[in-house]
Write an enzyme that holds these catalytic residues in place. Structure first.
Site, PDB file in Angstrom:
ATOM      1  N   LYS A 179      33.432 -11.220 -10.539  1.00  0.00           N
ATOM      2  CA  LYS A 179      34.257 -11.758  -9.458  1.00  0.00           C
ATOM      3  C   LYS A 179      35.378 -10.772  -9.123  1.00  0.00           C
ATOM      4  O   LYS A 179      36.402 -10.726  -9.772  1.00  0.00           O
ATOM      5  CB  LYS A 179      34.830 -13.118  -9.894  1.00  0.00           C
ATOM      6  CG  LYS A 179      35.110 -14.091  -8.748  1.00  0.00           C
ATOM      7  CD  LYS A 179      36.196 -13.635  -7.787  1.00  0.00           C
ATOM      8  CE  LYS A 179      37.551 -13.556  -8.440  1.00  0.00           C
ATOM      9  NZ  LYS A 179      38.618 -13.114  -7.475  1.00  0.00           N
ATOM     10  N   GLY A 231      44.203  -9.924 -15.777  1.00  0.00           N
ATOM     11  CA  GLY A 231      45.128 -10.305 -14.720  1.00  0.00           C
ATOM     12  C   GLY A 231      46.485 -10.659 -15.292  1.00  0.00           C
ATOM     13  O   GLY A 231      46.849 -10.225 -16.388  1.00  0.00           O
ATOM     14  N   SER A 232      47.212 -11.468 -14.561  1.00  0.00           N
ATOM     15  CA  SER A 232      48.575 -11.820 -14.949  1.00  0.00           C
ATOM     16  C   SER A 232      48.580 -12.841 -16.078  1.00  0.00           C
ATOM     17  O   SER A 232      47.580 -13.525 -16.335  1.00  0.00           O
ATOM     18  CB  SER A 232      49.335 -12.391 -13.754  1.00  0.00           C
ATOM     19  OG  SER A 232      48.822 -13.678 -13.413  1.00  0.00           O
ATOM     20  N   GLY A 236      46.122 -15.942 -16.595  1.00  0.00           N
ATOM     21  CA  GLY A 236      45.394 -16.006 -17.856  1.00  0.00           C
ATOM     22  C   GLY A 236      45.540 -17.352 -18.536  1.00  0.00           C
ATOM     23  O   GLY A 236      44.582 -17.891 -19.103  1.00  0.00           O
ATOM     24  N   GLU A 253      42.841 -10.073 -20.998  1.00  0.00           N
ATOM     25  CA  GLU A 253      43.632  -8.838 -21.018  1.00  0.00           C
ATOM     26  C   GLU A 253      44.695  -9.020 -19.952  1.00  0.00           C
ATOM     27  O   GLU A 253      44.406  -9.012 -18.754  1.00  0.00           O
ATOM     28  CB  GLU A 253      42.742  -7.616 -20.752  1.00  0.00           C
ATOM     29  CG  GLU A 253      43.390  -6.307 -21.145  1.00  0.00           C
ATOM     30  CD  GLU A 253      44.243  -5.737 -20.025  1.00  0.00           C
ATOM     31  OE1 GLU A 253      45.493  -5.821 -20.154  1.00  0.00           O
ATOM     32  OE2 GLU A 253      43.697  -5.237 -19.047  1.00  0.00           O
ATOM     33  N   CYS A 287      48.885  -2.394 -16.243  1.00  0.00           N
ATOM     34  CA  CYS A 287      49.365  -3.267 -17.309  1.00  0.00           C
ATOM     35  C   CYS A 287      49.893  -2.474 -18.493  1.00  0.00           C
ATOM     36  O   CYS A 287      50.744  -2.961 -19.238  1.00  0.00           O
ATOM     37  CB  CYS A 287      48.254  -4.208 -17.756  1.00  0.00           C
ATOM     38  SG  CYS A 287      46.740  -3.365 -18.272  1.00  0.00           S
ATOM     39  N   GLU A 386      57.427  -8.514 -16.179  1.00  0.00           N
ATOM     40  CA  GLU A 386      56.548  -7.483 -15.626  1.00  0.00           C
ATOM     41  C   GLU A 386      56.703  -7.442 -14.109  1.00  0.00           C
ATOM     42  O   GLU A 386      56.462  -8.428 -13.418  1.00  0.00           O
ATOM     43  CB  GLU A 386      55.091  -7.762 -15.999  1.00  0.00           C
ATOM     44  CG  GLU A 386      54.156  -6.650 -15.571  1.00  0.00           C
ATOM     45  CD  GLU A 386      52.710  -6.895 -15.992  1.00  0.00           C
ATOM     46  OE1 GLU A 386      52.041  -5.930 -16.406  1.00  0.00           O
ATOM     47  OE2 GLU A 386      52.264  -8.050 -15.898  1.00  0.00           O
TER      48      GLU A 386
END
Length: 487
Positions: A179, A231-232, A236, A253, A287, A386
């Site tokens: 995706k 992703g964020s 997550g 991750e 990241c 972040e």
């Protein structure tokens, strides 16, 4: 004028298929702010078709039962085709997300080749069956493919992250629904072509560009055995919550706020040369970026001056220009997010040492100057949250014990580095930092070792035997006493 790239079909089960819905995703250039392409927006009904195809291919097809070398042959053909088309892939990604082209060639195209290659090396050496002497008799431990995988990837390094999930999944015998992010789906069509040409069997791979709502439907689908997400942190946590309804296995991750620690004995010139590309890599949209730089108070001014000069010298501009070192951010929301944090940092009392605004002469596009804050306290929001943009914090520290405390004082734990004249001391320093990967006098990511995070930076690992193991189930078979002993 960039040629408009438009696709009308979805890649479902290895075949180009008409979408069941009519919605489309428009891709906007972060440099020109103009539409550069469009693709179908996969619907929930399309997800159902893809999962059904993957389920059939896994439950009834030959893929999970093929000899490992046969699957390796398919993955090798994927890798080799990426090599042939690496410039096309790099340009496609840079046009979508603003990555500097020179960086895209290395990280967005050649990087995935390294991922596939390393995964093949790991797969060949992995113990898929192992005889052990158990407490009650002999046992056979098998490692078998986990099943149907939903691989949800971000827009910042789409092909690299796709490879990190596809390579171990395919090599282990899983089937996959990939995706892509709606911000960067065009390169996934190149990957689909490559997969077809490589001979990926029917049903084994589907690629469905879609938004968050459809992603959530995919993650929560009862036909999925494992979710691999990058992703964020917020996304997550939502993935984990939705997947938990079906007890679906999850690897995550997520984000980072990694510290690069300059020790008092470091060669500042060499340290800065290593830290700058690690801090502002991919326009700060990485990241693992080293976004907190810790400098000893005894050498703080020296480090600050060198970093500010290096940041100010970065070439900002058109991401497709080979001379560009920093391109635009992927979307206007990301540009505004960086500007918001720059304002917050100033309100908190930090000092802008470099950048802080829109680059001169770039009135169009979602650009932000490479920005360095000095006099940052680790309790400030700019040091804790972040930003995912070209905004970096310089934090002074007293002794080494304080440097360790500050480096570890974070909700994240993904990456980090230390810069010192004494490598052995650097290794000892690394042992004290709670983060999944760490570097001594360098910055890299080795695909033969495990990659992942502590704390809010995620669950599970990618790369190396640990990463391959995330796509395998462990089965124990009890054997009769004396089996295999000749008794």
């Amino acid at each position: 004028m960039t040629e408009l790239v438009e696709h009308g079909k979805l890649f479902i089960g290895g075949a180009w298929t008409d979408p069941l819905g009519t919605d489309r995703i428009r891709i906007v250039s972060p440099h020109t702010e103009q539409v550069i392409g469009s693709v179908p927006h996969a619907s929930k009904a399309d997800v159902d078709r893809a999962v059904a195809a993957a389920r059939t291919a896994f439950d009834e097809g030959p893929w999970p039962h093929m000899a490992l070398e046969d699957r390796i042959a398919v993955v090798t053909r994927i890798k080799d085709a990426i090599a042939v088309r690496h410039e096309e892939i790099a340009r496609s990604i840079s046009s979508q997300n603003g990555s500097p082209y020179s960086w895209s060639v290395l990280a967005q195209a050649l990087g995935p080749m390294m991922v596939y290659d390393a995964a093949i090396t790991v797969a060949r050496a992995h113990p898929y069956e192992e005889h052990r002497q158990g407490a009650l008799g002999p046992i056979l431990v098998r490692r078998e493919p986990v099943g149907v995988v939903a691989a949800v990837i971000p827009w910042n390094v789409p092909q690299f992250v796709a490879a990190a999930k596809l390579a171990p999944a395919l090599l282990s015998g899983c089937t996959v629904i990939l995706k892509p992010s709606p911000e960067a789906p065009l390169d996934s069509y190149i990957l689909a072509d490559i997969a077809r040409e490589a001979g990926v069997p029917e049903g084994v791979l589907s690629i469905l560009p879609a938004d968050r709502e459809v992603s959530e439907y995919l993650v929560g689908h009862p036909g999925i055995d494992k979710v691999a997400f990058t992703g964020s942190v917020a996304a997550g946590k939502r993935v984990m919550e939705v997947a938990a309804r079906n007890l679906t296995r999850v690897t995550l991750e997520l984000g980072g706020k990694s510290a690069a620690v300059v020790l008092p004995d470091a060669d500042v010139e060499a340290a800065v040369a290593g830290i700058v590309p690690a801090a502002w890599m991919n326009n700060g949209q990485a990241c693992v970026a080293q976004t907190r730089i810790l400098a000893p108070r005894s050498r703080y001014e020296e480090v600050a001056e060198a970093l500010a000069a290096a940041a100010g010298a970065l070439v900002v501009g058109d991401p497709l220009d080979p001379a560009t070192q920093l391109g635009p951010l992927v979307a206007q929301r990301q540009q505004q997010r960086s500007f918001d944090y720059i304002r917050i940092g100033q309100e908190e009392g930090a000092k802008v040492l470099a950048g802080g605004g829109r680059p001169a002469g770039l009135d169009q596009g979602w650009y932000v100057e490479p920005t360095l804050f000095g006099d940052v306290d680790n309790s400030m929001r700019i040091a804790r949250e972040e930003i995912f943009g070209p905004v970096v914090c310089l934090i002074p520290y007293g002794d080494e014990a304080e440097a360790v405390r500050v480096a570890n004082d974070s909700d994240f734990g993904l990456s980090g580095s230390v810069w010192t004249a004494d490598v052995e001391h650097g290794i000892d320093f690394a042992r004290r930092i709670r983060t999944g990967t760490f570097n001594v006098n360098t910055f890299s990511l080795d695909m033969l070792g495990p990659f992942g995070g502590y704390k809010n930076s995620g669950l599970g690992r990618e790369f190396g035997p640990e990463g391959l193991g995330e796509y395998l189930e462990h089965k124990m078979i009890h054997l009769p006493a004396g089996h295999g002993t000749g008794a």
